[in-house]
Scaffold this motif. Structure first.
Motif, PDB file in Angstrom:
ATOM      1  N   ARG A 120       2.586   3.548  -3.173  1.00 40.22           N
ATOM      2  CA  ARG A 120       2.330   4.509  -2.392  1.00 40.22           C
ATOM      3  C   ARG A 120       2.209   4.154  -0.848  1.00 40.22           C
ATOM      4  O   ARG A 120       2.593   4.646  -0.011  1.00 40.22           O
ATOM      5  CB  ARG A 120       1.131   5.571  -2.806  1.00 40.22           C
ATOM      6  CG  ARG A 120       1.374   6.080  -3.944  1.00 40.22           C
ATOM      7  CD  ARG A 120       0.830   7.414  -4.422  1.00 40.22           C
ATOM      8  NE  ARG A 120       0.739   8.645  -3.109  1.00 40.22           N
ATOM      9  CZ  ARG A 120      -0.152   9.088  -2.790  1.00 40.22           C
ATOM     10  NH1 ARG A 120      -1.391   9.139  -3.507  1.00 40.22           N
ATOM     11  NH2 ARG A 120      -0.224  10.190  -1.915  1.00 40.22           N
ATOM     12  N   LEU A 125       6.765   3.760   4.092  1.00 43.71           N
ATOM     13  CA  LEU A 125       6.118   4.699   4.452  1.00 43.71           C
ATOM     14  C   LEU A 125       5.560   4.662   5.704  1.00 43.71           C
ATOM     15  O   LEU A 125       5.400   5.414   6.509  1.00 43.71           O
ATOM     16  CB  LEU A 125       5.099   5.048   3.170  1.00 43.71           C
ATOM     17  CG  LEU A 125       4.116   6.335   3.526  1.00 43.71           C
ATOM     18  CD1 LEU A 125       5.016   7.624   3.750  1.00 43.71           C
ATOM     19  CD2 LEU A 125       3.171   6.488   2.750  1.00 43.71           C
ATOM     20  N   ASN A 129       6.348   6.418   9.656  1.00 34.09           N
ATOM     21  CA  ASN A 129       5.342   7.198  10.090  1.00 34.09           C
ATOM     22  C   ASN A 129       4.507   6.619  11.618  1.00 34.09           C
ATOM     23  O   ASN A 129       3.727   7.362  12.238  1.00 34.09           O
ATOM     24  CB  ASN A 129       4.189   7.604   9.333  1.00 34.09           C
ATOM     25  CG  ASN A 129       4.777   8.440   8.251  1.00 34.09           C
ATOM     26  OD1 ASN A 129       5.044   9.748   8.593  1.00 34.09           O
ATOM     27  ND2 ASN A 129       5.150   7.951   7.080  1.00 34.09           N
ATOM     28  N   ILE A 151      -6.246   6.331  -3.042  1.00 41.56           N
ATOM     29  CA  ILE A 151      -4.717   6.586  -3.321  1.00 41.56           C
ATOM     30  C   ILE A 151      -4.624   7.531  -4.417  1.00 41.56           C
ATOM     31  O   ILE A 151      -3.657   8.560  -4.196  1.00 41.56           O
ATOM     32  CB  ILE A 151      -4.017   5.236  -3.548  1.00 41.56           C
ATOM     33  CG1 ILE A 151      -3.849   4.327  -2.597  1.00 41.56           C
ATOM     34  CG2 ILE A 151      -2.595   5.701  -4.258  1.00 41.56           C
ATOM     35  CD1 ILE A 151      -2.702   4.828  -1.735  1.00 41.56           C
ATOM     36  N   TRP A 154      -5.750  11.297  -2.679  1.00 47.28           N
ATOM     37  CA  TRP A 154      -4.742  11.802  -1.629  1.00 47.28           C
ATOM     38  C   TRP A 154      -3.720  12.278  -1.848  1.00 47.28           C
ATOM     39  O   TRP A 154      -2.911  11.753  -2.867  1.00 47.28           O
ATOM     40  CB  TRP A 154      -4.660  10.430  -0.512  1.00 47.28           C
ATOM     41  CG  TRP A 154      -5.787  10.073   0.120  1.00 47.28           C
ATOM     42  CD1 TRP A 154      -6.906  10.852   0.542  1.00 47.28           C
ATOM     43  CD2 TRP A 154      -5.948   8.988   0.930  1.00 47.28           C
ATOM     44  NE1 TRP A 154      -7.761  10.014   1.061  1.00 47.28           N
ATOM     45  CE2 TRP A 154      -7.320   8.822   1.517  1.00 47.28           C
ATOM     46  CE3 TRP A 154      -4.958   7.715   0.985  1.00 47.28           C
ATOM     47  CZ2 TRP A 154      -7.611   7.835   2.162  1.00 47.28           C
ATOM     48  CZ3 TRP A 154      -5.667   6.615   1.729  1.00 47.28           C
ATOM     49  CH2 TRP A 154      -6.949   6.698   2.372  1.00 47.28           C
ATOM     50  N   ASN A 155      -3.119  13.374  -1.297  1.00 44.34           N
ATOM     51  CA  ASN A 155      -2.014  13.905  -1.233  1.00 44.34           C
ATOM     52  C   ASN A 155      -0.848  12.933  -0.103  1.00 44.34           C
ATOM     53  O   ASN A 155      -1.577  12.083   0.382  1.00 44.34           O
ATOM     54  CB  ASN A 155      -1.490  15.182  -1.246  1.00 44.34           C
ATOM     55  CG  ASN A 155      -2.057  15.737   0.040  1.00 44.34           C
ATOM     56  OD1 ASN A 155      -2.224  15.102   1.017  1.00 44.34           O
ATOM     57  ND2 ASN A 155      -2.528  17.017   0.005  1.00 44.34           N
ATOM     58  N   ASP A 156       0.363  13.273  -0.071  1.00 46.08           N
ATOM     59  CA  ASP A 156       1.117  12.439   0.993  1.00 46.08           C
ATOM     60  C   ASP A 156       0.683  12.697   2.151  1.00 46.08           C
ATOM     61  O   ASP A 156       0.730  11.888   3.172  1.00 46.08           O
ATOM     62  CB  ASP A 156       2.747  13.029   0.693  1.00 46.08           C
ATOM     63  CG  ASP A 156       3.093  12.338  -0.445  1.00 46.08           C
ATOM     64  OD1 ASP A 156       2.762  11.213  -1.060  1.00 46.08           O
ATOM     65  OD2 ASP A 156       4.207  12.521  -1.033  1.00 46.08           O
ATOM     66  N   TYR A 157       0.440  14.057   2.264  1.00 48.42           N
ATOM     67  CA  TYR A 157      -0.018  14.379   3.788  1.00 48.42           C
ATOM     68  C   TYR A 157      -1.503  13.568   4.067  1.00 48.42           C
ATOM     69  O   TYR A 157      -1.622  12.998   5.399  1.00 48.42           O
ATOM     70  CB  TYR A 157      -0.430  15.993   3.958  1.00 48.42           C
ATOM     71  CG  TYR A 157      -0.812  16.255   5.257  1.00 48.42           C
ATOM     72  CD1 TYR A 157      -0.005  16.594   6.256  1.00 48.42           C
ATOM     73  CD2 TYR A 157      -2.192  16.661   5.516  1.00 48.42           C
ATOM     74  CE1 TYR A 157      -0.525  16.894   7.263  1.00 48.42           C
ATOM     75  CE2 TYR A 157      -2.705  17.244   6.655  1.00 48.42           C
ATOM     76  CZ  TYR A 157      -1.953  17.211   7.538  1.00 48.42           C
ATOM     77  OH  TYR A 157      -2.390  17.694   8.865  1.00 48.42           O
ATOM     78  N   ASP A 158      -2.230  13.401   3.353  1.00 45.55           N
ATOM     79  CA  ASP A 158      -3.575  12.714   3.510  1.00 45.55           C
ATOM     80  C   ASP A 158      -3.245  11.337   3.751  1.00 45.55           C
ATOM     81  O   ASP A 158      -3.830  10.609   4.739  1.00 45.55           O
ATOM     82  CB  ASP A 158      -4.398  13.006   2.444  1.00 45.55           C
ATOM     83  CG  ASP A 158      -5.037  14.215   2.265  1.00 45.55           C
ATOM     84  OD1 ASP A 158      -4.970  15.116   3.293  1.00 45.55           O
ATOM     85  OD2 ASP A 158      -5.371  14.407   0.972  1.00 45.55           O
ATOM     86  N   LEU A 159      -2.403  10.694   3.083  1.00 47.17           N
ATOM     87  CA  LEU A 159      -1.944   9.134   3.341  1.00 47.17           C
ATOM     88  C   LEU A 159      -1.285   9.155   4.683  1.00 47.17           C
ATOM     89  O   LEU A 159      -1.665   8.048   5.088  1.00 47.17           O
ATOM     90  CB  LEU A 159      -1.101   8.828   1.969  1.00 47.17           C
ATOM     91  CG  LEU A 159      -0.455   7.456   1.947  1.00 47.17           C
ATOM     92  CD1 LEU A 159      -1.786   6.277   1.999  1.00 47.17           C
ATOM     93  CD2 LEU A 159       0.104   7.142   0.918  1.00 47.17           C
ATOM     94  N   ILE A 160      -0.514   9.782   4.884  1.00 45.57           N
ATOM     95  CA  ILE A 160       0.204   9.747   6.128  1.00 45.57           C
ATOM     96  C   ILE A 160      -0.828   9.636   7.564  1.00 45.57           C
ATOM     97  O   ILE A 160      -0.934   9.124   8.236  1.00 45.57           O
ATOM     98  CB  ILE A 160       1.336  10.699   6.375  1.00 45.57           C
ATOM     99  CG1 ILE A 160       2.612  10.274   5.475  1.00 45.57           C
ATOM    100  CG2 ILE A 160       1.791  10.824   7.988  1.00 45.57           C
ATOM    101  CD1 ILE A 160       3.486  11.463   4.998  1.00 45.57           C
TER     102      ILE A 160
END
Length: 179
Positions: A120, A125, A129, A151, A154-160
């Motif tokens: 992830r 990624l 970003n 990890i 978190w969803n993708d939004y949190d990770l970004i």
């Protein structure tokens, strides 16, 4: 291979000639003269099977190797073995193969965790970003790699968002590592 065909056809009819192992030819009848057509042989490659050597498969194979050596319990054996099966308890606590199996189990857990994080928190990624240079990417990942628990929650939004915040910090504090 040769073949002679006599086909009743009219002008303007289309003919499709095919044979196993040869390319198909489409021909339109323009007159009633004898036509000579050549079929081109196909170049067929034998089937190639590509299999991925996954980390999990490799780790399972090593675990199987320990099991084949007689190491069945790679953690700390339960103390009831001390009373019910004292030799098993001694073997599972002090034998060198068992000690090595425990070390491998810890190593395998670290590798699996690292693999899950890197699937992830990866180069693509990060680059998509933030405007990070390739030369700085390794230091950025080393300094700001999240934990497995982060990890997993978190969803993708949190990770970004995490990547963007860390990149701001990375730019402000300089691009050198503290290690």
């Amino acid at each position: 291979m040769y073949g002679l065909l006599n086909i009743v056809a009219g002008i303007g009819d289309s003919l499709e000639i095919s044979s196993a192992g040869f390319q198909t030819i489409n021909s339109i009848v323009t007159d009633f003269s004898t036509q000579v057509l050549y079929l081109t042989p196909l170049i067929e490659l034998p089937e190639v099977v590509v299999k991925e050597n996954s980390l999990m498969a490799d780790l399972q194979e090593v675990k199987k190797g320990y099991r084949d050596k007689g190491v069945f319990y790679t953690g700390t054996p339960h103390y009831y073995y001390l009373f019910l099966k004292p030799m098993t308890f001694i073997y599972e606590n002090f034998k060198s193969e068992v000690i090595n199996a425990r070390k491998f189990k810890k190593y395998a857990k670290r590798e699996v965790d690292s693999y899950e994080i890197s699937t992830r928190f990866n180069d693509d990624l990060i680059k998509s970003n933030v405007p990070i240079k390739d030369a700085d990417l390794f230091n950025f990942k080393l300094k700001y790699q999240p934990s497995l628990s982060q990890i997993n929650t978190w969803n993708d939004y949190d990770l970004i968002n995490y990547i963007k915040q860390c990149y701001k910090d990375f730019e402000e504090k300089g691009k050198t590592t503290t290690h």
